[in-house]
Design a protein around this motif. Structure first.
Motif, PDB file in Angstrom:
ATOM      1  N   TYR A 284       0.861  -0.906  -0.270  1.00  0.00           N
ATOM      2  CA  TYR A 284      -0.244  -0.175   0.035  1.00  0.00           C
ATOM      3  C   TYR A 284       0.433   1.145   0.096  1.00  0.00           C
ATOM      4  N   GLN A 285       2.052   1.303   0.569  1.00  0.00           N
ATOM      5  CA  GLN A 285       2.231   2.818   0.730  1.00  0.00           C
ATOM      6  C   GLN A 285       3.324   2.765  -0.522  1.00  0.00           C
ATOM      7  N   GLN A 286       3.866   1.775  -1.443  1.00  0.00           N
ATOM      8  CA  GLN A 286       4.734   2.226  -1.803  1.00  0.00           C
ATOM      9  C   GLN A 286       3.919   2.673  -3.323  1.00  0.00           C
ATOM     10  N   MET A 287       2.332   2.249  -3.372  1.00  0.00           N
ATOM     11  CA  MET A 287       0.968   2.730  -3.712  1.00  0.00           C
ATOM     12  C   MET A 287       1.037   3.962  -3.885  1.00  0.00           C
ATOM     13  N   ALA A 288       0.684   4.786  -2.182  1.00  0.00           N
ATOM     14  CA  ALA A 288       0.385   5.843  -2.470  1.00  0.00           C
ATOM     15  C   ALA A 288       1.642   6.694  -2.239  1.00  0.00           C
ATOM     16  N   MET A 289       2.436   6.855  -1.695  1.00  0.00           N
ATOM     17  CA  MET A 289       3.627   7.919  -1.931  1.00  0.00           C
ATOM     18  C   MET A 289       3.602   8.310  -3.079  1.00  0.00           C
ATOM     19  N   PRO A 290       3.472   7.935  -4.510  1.00  0.00           N
ATOM     20  CA  PRO A 290       4.264   9.043  -5.284  1.00  0.00           C
ATOM     21  C   PRO A 290       2.961  10.334  -5.278  1.00  0.00           C
ATOM     22  N   LEU A 291       1.333   9.295  -5.350  1.00  0.00           N
ATOM     23  CA  LEU A 291       0.335  10.321  -5.007  1.00  0.00           C
ATOM     24  C   LEU A 291       0.948  11.746  -3.531  1.00  0.00           C
ATOM     25  N   ILE A 292       0.844  10.471  -2.865  1.00  0.00           N
ATOM     26  CA  ILE A 292       1.256  11.658  -1.919  1.00  0.00           C
ATOM     27  C   ILE A 292       2.166  12.947  -2.041  1.00  0.00           C
ATOM     28  N   ILE A 293       3.362  12.353  -2.569  1.00  0.00           N
ATOM     29  CA  ILE A 293       4.411  13.750  -2.868  1.00  0.00           C
ATOM     30  C   ILE A 293       4.287  14.360  -4.454  1.00  0.00           C
ATOM     31  N   ARG A 294       3.454  14.164  -4.917  1.00  0.00           N
ATOM     32  CA  ARG A 294       2.260  14.937  -5.964  1.00  0.00           C
ATOM     33  C   ARG A 294       1.742  16.684  -4.853  1.00  0.00           C
ATOM     34  N   ASN A 295       0.721  15.727  -4.319  1.00  0.00           N
ATOM     35  CA  ASN A 295      -0.035  16.418  -4.052  1.00  0.00           C
ATOM     36  C   ASN A 295       0.985  17.106  -3.096  1.00  0.00           C
ATOM     37  N   MET A 296       1.942  16.830  -1.852  1.00  0.00           N
ATOM     38  CA  MET A 296       2.671  17.760  -1.242  1.00  0.00           C
ATOM     39  C   MET A 296       3.453  18.786  -1.804  1.00  0.00           C
ATOM     40  N   SER A 297       4.047  18.287  -2.967  1.00  0.00           N
ATOM     41  CA  SER A 297       4.976  19.064  -3.660  1.00  0.00           C
ATOM     42  C   SER A 297       3.501  20.536  -4.842  1.00  0.00           C
TER      43      SER A 297
END
Length: 322
Positions: A284-297
């Motif tokens: 789950y985490q490796q799937m979710a992190m790209p989305l979280i990073i894009r939104n955080m940026s």
């Protein structure tokens, strides 16, 4: 520095990934809302699934500006009476396709192969060879044609099934043989061998799958639910299962969770139950992190218009106040 709270059982892992990408974050981590070490008054960004986030917890976060849901469904957040209207809410939509299609296949095979009975046979050392029905050549109706629904449709087509999608906005979708408007659900359910629900629990979907749908289903048909429990009239479902008016159900989600011990669903032999684990996969985490990073940026750059999966909160969710 921007204060971020990651509220999740694997919070440290999410926080470590964020530290690698962003130097200007003050990160707090908590496995549950009961964590006494968290300074909720400082939280500006919350990253969480939402099921344990209560109105009282939001009331303790006056500086909150953005909530990133780790789940696709954000109904837990939308119900909150204390989550301020100006707080940005984004979902985890887009990462659950593989997990949902595997969960649906698991439930379909478990109920059609009578896995409950096979487990009982194993426990009693009983050797009883029983025929089971193929998926190939059957018809599946998938209620919801988004990311998860499309992933499910593609898999079922590969299994040799005829796949009908049901959508508020019918259109040609490659993963479905045909897509019909939601008002035609009872009619297409009558032709289905499997009716599969992937709808989120938003305001317009409450108990949308009810007695009118179950009454039209064939006695040999199965109902599969991996959407939200509140989208189904559970009482009507229990009645048709008890009366044998449909063959069975594979259920991962329920109107009340955890499923109460006195629910008739526990004892029905034609029901296969999993405890809302459709999205609880190890990667789950490796799937979710790209989305979280894009939104955080985007958020840290002051560009909320570039954030993904922003939820329209202009309409109140039933049961909330404006």
């Amino acid at each position: 520095m921007t204060n971020v709270l990651v509220l999740e059982t694997q919070a440290e892992d999410y926080a470590a990934a964020l530290r690698e990408k962003f130097q200007n974050l003050e990160l707090q981590v908590a496995r549950s809302p009961a964590d006494a070490e968290v300074d909720y008054g400082k939280v500006e960004i919350l990253i969480a699934f939402g099921m344990g986030v209560t109105d009282s917890l939001f009331a303790r976060m006056p500086r909150l500006k953005w909530v990133q849901s780790l789940a696709t469904g954000v109904d837990h957040f939308l119900r909150s009476k204390t989550l301020a209207r100006d707080v940005v809410l984004t979902s985890g939509r887009g990462i659950h396709g593989p997990a949902m299609r595997e969960t649906v296949l698991h439930l379909m095979l478990s109920i059609s192969h009578d896995s409950n009975g096979l487990v009982r046979d194993k426990a009693s050392r009983r050797w009883d060879r029983r025929a089971w029905p193929l998926l190939s050549g059957k018809t599946a109706v998938v209620i919801g044609t988004g990311v998860a629904g499309s992933a499910i449709g593609s898999l079922l087509q590969a299994m040799g099934m005829q796949v009908v999608g049901v959508s508020r906005t019918p259109r040609d979708v490659a993963e479905f043989d045909t897509v019909v408007p939601q008002r035609e659900l009872p009619q297409v359910a009558a032709k289905a061998d499997y009716v599969i629900n992937v709808l989120p629990g938003d305001a317009v979907n409450l108990k949308i799958i009810g007695g009118d749908v179950f009454a039209r289903m064939k006695p040999s048909a199965y109902f599969i639910n991996v959407g939200r429990g509140e989208t189904v009239d559970e009482k009507a479902l229990i009645e048709v299962l008890k009366d044998g008016k449909i063959a069975g159900a594979g259920l991962d989600v329920f109107a009340i969770e955890p499923l109460p011990g006195d629910s008739p669903l526990w004892d029905l032999p034609n029901v296969f139950i999993t405890p809302h684990i459709g999205g609880l996969f190890e990667e789950y985490q490796q799937m979710a992190m790209p989305l979280i990073i894009r939104n955080m940026s985007a958020f840290l750059s002051g560009r909320p218009d570039q954030m993904t999966n922003v939820i329209d909160r202009s309409q109140p969710f039933p049961g909330t106040v404006t």
